[in-house]
Scaffold this motif. Structure first.
Motif, PDB file in Angstrom:
ATOM      1  N   GLU A 100      85.526  85.531  37.419  1.00 57.35           N
ATOM      2  CA  GLU A 100      83.997  85.793  37.738  1.00 57.35           C
ATOM      3  C   GLU A 100      83.489  86.575  36.217  1.00 57.35           C
ATOM      4  O   GLU A 100      84.055  87.124  35.782  1.00 57.35           O
ATOM      5  N   SER A 131      87.784  92.292  32.729  1.00 56.86           N
ATOM      6  CA  SER A 131      88.803  92.094  33.472  1.00 56.86           C
ATOM      7  C   SER A 131      89.245  93.337  34.038  1.00 56.86           C
ATOM      8  O   SER A 131      89.662  93.249  35.234  1.00 56.86           O
ATOM      9  N   SER A 140      81.154  88.957  34.307  1.00 53.64           N
ATOM     10  CA  SER A 140      80.807  90.518  34.201  1.00 53.64           C
ATOM     11  C   SER A 140      80.047  90.894  32.932  1.00 53.64           C
ATOM     12  O   SER A 140      80.676  90.932  32.138  1.00 53.64           O
ATOM     13  N   TYR A 193      87.360  95.709  34.816  1.00 52.07           N
ATOM     14  CA  TYR A 193      86.394  96.247  35.852  1.00 52.07           C
ATOM     15  C   TYR A 193      86.543  95.375  37.034  1.00 52.07           C
ATOM     16  O   TYR A 193      86.832  96.206  38.469  1.00 52.07           O
ATOM     17  N   ALA A 194      86.844  94.201  36.933  1.00 51.45           N
ATOM     18  CA  ALA A 194      87.065  93.117  38.127  1.00 51.45           C
ATOM     19  C   ALA A 194      88.577  93.949  38.880  1.00 51.45           C
ATOM     20  O   ALA A 194      88.535  93.731  40.001  1.00 51.45           O
ATOM     21  N   ALA A 234      85.898  87.757  33.720  1.00 45.36           N
ATOM     22  CA  ALA A 234      87.233  88.171  33.936  1.00 45.36           C
ATOM     23  C   ALA A 234      88.467  87.514  34.079  1.00 45.36           C
ATOM     24  O   ALA A 234      88.140  86.050  34.315  1.00 45.36           O
TER      25      ALA A 234
END
Length: 182
Positions: free
Chosen positions: A2, A44, A4, A46-47, A9
């Protein structure tokens, strides 16, 4: 994976992967590739809902970490440190904080670990400019934890042998149960 912001990520590297258990290489080029790595590291982190992430936690053996976590006043501090050097308080200034520490590379597990409640890291930002980060509270722990990663050390390596084995056994049991259920 994903996206961001500007970064993407990447998968988190888990305990047992060789890149996590050896010292990382010094960054020598402050270029667009480094900037993209840092963007991917923030994405990465934050995910995975972390507060800090070292480059080797996404499989890259370079001396870089990012953070976005609170200090002792609960003020969130965000940044990147390239080629960090950790400076700990002297014996007469050291106060240990015992806290249930966890790690994105050992998911689902926490263990009580005493660390100094203050730390300073000197290094460079993504452009090569010198930076100094002074941390208290959780930020101090994060600076120590992420610098440990770059030395090839996980927080569980600082635990007494018996407690380390318990944490690893619980991690492996949860991982195996997830594999069977998945």
């Amino acid at each position: 994976m994903e996206a961001s912001g500007e970064g993407t990520a990447r998968p988190i590297t888990f305990v047992g992967e060789p890149v996590l258990h050896r010292p990382c290489e010094t960054v020598t080029r402050f270029d667009d590739d480094l900037a993209m790595l840092v963007a991917d590291m923030f994405a990465s982190m934050y995910a995975a809902e972390g507060v800090g992430l070292a480059a080797n936690q996404i499989g890259i053996g370079l001396r870089v970490f990012v953070y976005d976590c609170p200090d002792e006043t609960e003020e969130f501090r965000k940044g990147v440190v390239v080629n960090p050097t950790l400076v700990m308080p002297g014996p007469d200034e050291e106060h240990l904080d015992d806290y249930a520490e966890g790690c994105l590379s050992v998911p689902g597990q926490r263990a009580s670990l005493a660390r100094p409640d203050r730390a300073v890291v000197h290094g460079f930002d993504v452009t090569g400019a010198p930076v100094t980060v002074e941390g208290t509270g959780l930020l101090a722990r994060c600076l120590q934890h992420e610098t440990d990663h770059l030395e090839g050390r996980l927080y569980i390596d600082r635990l007494p042998a018996e407690r380390r084995e318990q944490v690893l056994a619980a991690y492996e049991q949860e991982r195996d149960q997830a594999a069977v259920a998945g």
